[in-house]
Scaffold this motif. Structure first.
Motif, PDB file in Angstrom:
ATOM      1  N   GLU A  15      -5.414 -27.377 -37.604  1.00 41.81           N
ATOM      2  CA  GLU A  15      -6.181 -26.413 -36.816  1.00 41.81           C
ATOM      3  C   GLU A  15      -6.290 -25.069 -37.524  1.00 41.81           C
ATOM      4  O   GLU A  15      -7.147 -24.253 -37.188  1.00 41.81           O
ATOM      5  CB  GLU A  15      -5.544 -26.225 -35.436  1.00 41.81           C
ATOM      6  CG  GLU A  15      -5.711 -27.434 -34.548  1.00 41.81           C
ATOM      7  CD  GLU A  15      -4.971 -27.295 -33.231  1.00 41.81           C
ATOM      8  OE1 GLU A  15      -4.404 -26.216 -32.951  1.00 41.81           O
ATOM      9  OE2 GLU A  15      -4.955 -28.282 -32.481  1.00 41.81           O
ATOM     10  N   THR A  18     -10.614 -24.345 -41.454  1.00 40.16           N
ATOM     11  CA  THR A  18     -11.980 -24.432 -40.940  1.00 40.16           C
ATOM     12  C   THR A  18     -12.941 -24.687 -42.093  1.00 40.16           C
ATOM     13  O   THR A  18     -12.624 -24.419 -43.254  1.00 40.16           O
ATOM     14  CB  THR A  18     -12.417 -23.133 -40.232  1.00 40.16           C
ATOM     15  OG1 THR A  18     -12.362 -22.059 -41.160  1.00 40.16           O
ATOM     16  CG2 THR A  18     -11.543 -22.826 -39.037  1.00 40.16           C
ATOM     17  N   ASP A  20     -16.961 -23.787 -42.376  1.00 34.99           N
ATOM     18  CA  ASP A  20     -18.168 -23.217 -41.782  1.00 34.99           C
ATOM     19  C   ASP A  20     -19.232 -23.136 -42.870  1.00 34.99           C
ATOM     20  O   ASP A  20     -18.991 -22.520 -43.913  1.00 34.99           O
ATOM     21  CB  ASP A  20     -17.833 -21.825 -41.234  1.00 34.99           C
ATOM     22  CG  ASP A  20     -19.016 -21.121 -40.593  1.00 34.99           C
ATOM     23  OD1 ASP A  20     -20.176 -21.495 -40.839  1.00 34.99           O
ATOM     24  OD2 ASP A  20     -18.757 -20.164 -39.839  1.00 34.99           O
ATOM     25  N   ALA A  28     -13.553 -25.804 -47.262  1.00 38.10           N
ATOM     26  CA  ALA A  28     -12.426 -25.643 -46.338  1.00 38.10           C
ATOM     27  C   ALA A  28     -11.705 -24.339 -46.650  1.00 38.10           C
ATOM     28  O   ALA A  28     -11.339 -24.076 -47.800  1.00 38.10           O
ATOM     29  CB  ALA A  28     -11.477 -26.825 -46.468  1.00 38.10           C
ATOM     30  N   ARG A  31      -8.342 -20.551 -41.564  1.00 41.16           N
ATOM     31  CA  ARG A  31      -9.021 -19.971 -40.402  1.00 41.16           C
ATOM     32  C   ARG A  31      -8.916 -18.446 -40.399  1.00 41.16           C
ATOM     33  O   ARG A  31      -7.859 -17.886 -40.642  1.00 41.16           O
ATOM     34  CB  ARG A  31      -8.425 -20.528 -39.117  1.00 41.16           C
ATOM     35  CG  ARG A  31      -9.105 -20.027 -37.851  1.00 41.16           C
ATOM     36  CD  ARG A  31      -8.536 -20.646 -36.601  1.00 41.16           C
ATOM     37  NE  ARG A  31      -8.713 -22.100 -36.561  1.00 41.16           N
ATOM     38  CZ  ARG A  31      -9.843 -22.730 -36.243  1.00 41.16           C
ATOM     39  NH1 ARG A  31     -10.910 -22.043 -35.931  1.00 41.16           N
ATOM     40  NH2 ARG A  31      -9.881 -24.052 -36.229  1.00 41.16           N
TER      41      ARG A  31
END
Length: 86
Positions: A15, A18, A20, A28, A31
């Motif tokens: 988790e 991220t 985007d 990757a 976050r």
């Protein structure tokens, strides 16, 4: 640590990663940063410690480095990378 123990911890670690399309070309990243997982893994491969990496990238926490390792381990299970034969 057996792989089942690692797998239990991985959902929380993953988790922290991220991808985007509008950040770092969809690579990757950790976050909330623009620090790519590959950069963290490259630093580890170059011999830097977790402490060194966190000092170099103050927005990272040790758990982010662990998440990058877990992400790399997951990729290694899913894909074969060509390596030289002995």
């Amino acid at each position: 640590v057996c792989s089942s123990d690692l797998y239990k911890a991985m959902p929380n670690l993953i988790e922290r990663i991220t991808a985007d399309p509008n950040v770092c070309h969809g690579k990757a990243c950790i976050r909330g940063t623009r620090i790519m997982v590959s950069v963290v893994l490259d630093n580890l491969a170059a011999g830097l410690s977790v402490v060194d990496i966190v000092k170099e990238y103050p927005s990272l926490k040790p758990e982010d480095v662990q998440a990058a390792i877990a992400y790399g381990a997951e990729l290694a299970r899913e894909r074969i990378v060509a390596v030289s034969r002995p």
